[in-house]
Write an enzyme that holds these catalytic residues in place. Structure first.
Site, short mmCIF file in Angstrom:
data_model
loop_
_atom_site.label_atom_id
_atom_site.label_comp_id
_atom_site.label_asym_id
_atom_site.label_seq_id
_atom_site.Cartn_x
_atom_site.Cartn_y
_atom_site.Cartn_z
N ASP A 125 4.61 44.67 -5.03
CA ASP A 125 4.46 43.07 -5.34
C ASP A 125 4.57 42.33 -4.07
OD1 ASP A 125 5.11 44.18 -7.81
OD2 ASP A 125 7.11 43.61 -7.97
N GLN A 126 4.23 40.93 -4.42
CA GLN A 126 3.85 40.03 -3.32
C GLN A 126 5.18 39.63 -2.75
OE1 GLN A 126 1.15 37.05 -4.12
NE2 GLN A 126 1.71 35.80 -2.26
#
Length: 275
Positions: A125-126
């Protein structure tokens, strides 16, 4: 792609080795037609038998990755001729959504590695910091993709959650699907894809904060975040699945372990390796 034959493959033919690591039939056929395979720098066919310690060279498809170089260096924790393990910083996407983007991890990777081909084997995930595996040629990507699918790559995460007591070791086996009311979220759903998360260990950091060691068997989008929220312990700093107003997600990919598909050497890389 070049490798030294391990004891396990002593007396095997090259064809038997690639069948053992489950190289897809298409790629196996391409290798069978190749005139560039060598054993100890001598031309060879897939039918050739090898001995422990032989040096095998196998040509890889002439493919390149389409990531624009960012002219920023990636943080490399491990690298050999075919594989790299990279640390992804917080707030950086794993890869671009279109070819014009140039500030994702893979843009940094293609600038950093001495390879025209670099593709991620999994995603983070970012907002998640941590280790990510990159294949440096198409054949190795096929082998690592298969290993990931068959749960032969161990990925250990650390997450900090709100809790009054250490959570007990447990397995969360709840399918995850899209949340039709929130396009950026996922949710536990009986019609979703199978998702399995193991909580291996837990320790209190301070009052109301518990750090978890987590292992994934699957890699669904936001899997850890969704599963921990589903059992009432969302990751601290998670604005999507918790009550945080800040993007300070306390989750990271801490350790990666697997056996190299060809050399059979154990690769074990941890964020602690560079402290």
């Amino acid at each position: 792609m070049e490798f030294k034959v391990p004891e396990q493959y002593n007396g095997y033919t090259l064809r038997e080795i690639f069948q053992d690591v489950k190289l897809p039939k298409k790629e196996l056929h391409q290798l069978n037609m190749s005139k560039a395979i060598t054993i100890n720098q001598e031309p060879a066919q897939l039918s050739a038998k090898v001995q422990q310690g032989d040096q095998v060279f196998v040509p890889t498809p002439d493919e390149t990755s389409n990531y624009l170089p960012s002219y920023r260096y990636a943080d490399v924790y491990y690298e050999d001729a075919d594989i790299a393990i990279i640390k992804k910083p917080k707030g950086v996407k794993t890869h671009p959504n279109d070819l014009k983007e140039s500030n994702t991890l893979m843009n940094h990777v293609i600038y950093t590695l001495d390879s025209d081909y670099a593709e991620p084997i999994h995603r983070l995930d970012q907002e998640t910091v941590g280790l990510l595996i990159v294949a440096k040629n198409p054949l190795m990507k096929k082998l690592l993709d298969r290993m990931l699918e068959e749960n032969q790559i161990s990925r250990i995460y650390k997450a900090v959650v709100k809790s009054l007591l250490p959570l007990k070791p447990q397995t969360i086996d709840k399918p995850i699907g899209k949340d039709k009311f929130h396009p950026n979220r996922r949710r536990v759903s009986p019609t979703g894809q199978q998702a399995i998360t193991h909580i291996l260990d837990a320790r209190m950091l301070k009052e109301n904060e518990c750090e978890l060691d987590i292992k994934l068997d699957t890699g669904r989008t936001h899997q850890i975040r969704v599963h921990l929220a589903a059992i009432g312990h969302p990751v601290i700093g998670d604005p999507l699945y918790g009550d945080s107003k800040l993007r300070q997600l306390r989750l990271h990919s801490h350790k990666i372990e697997f056996v190299h598909p060809l050399t059979k050497e154990k690769i074990s890389v941890s964020l602690d390796d560079k402290k």
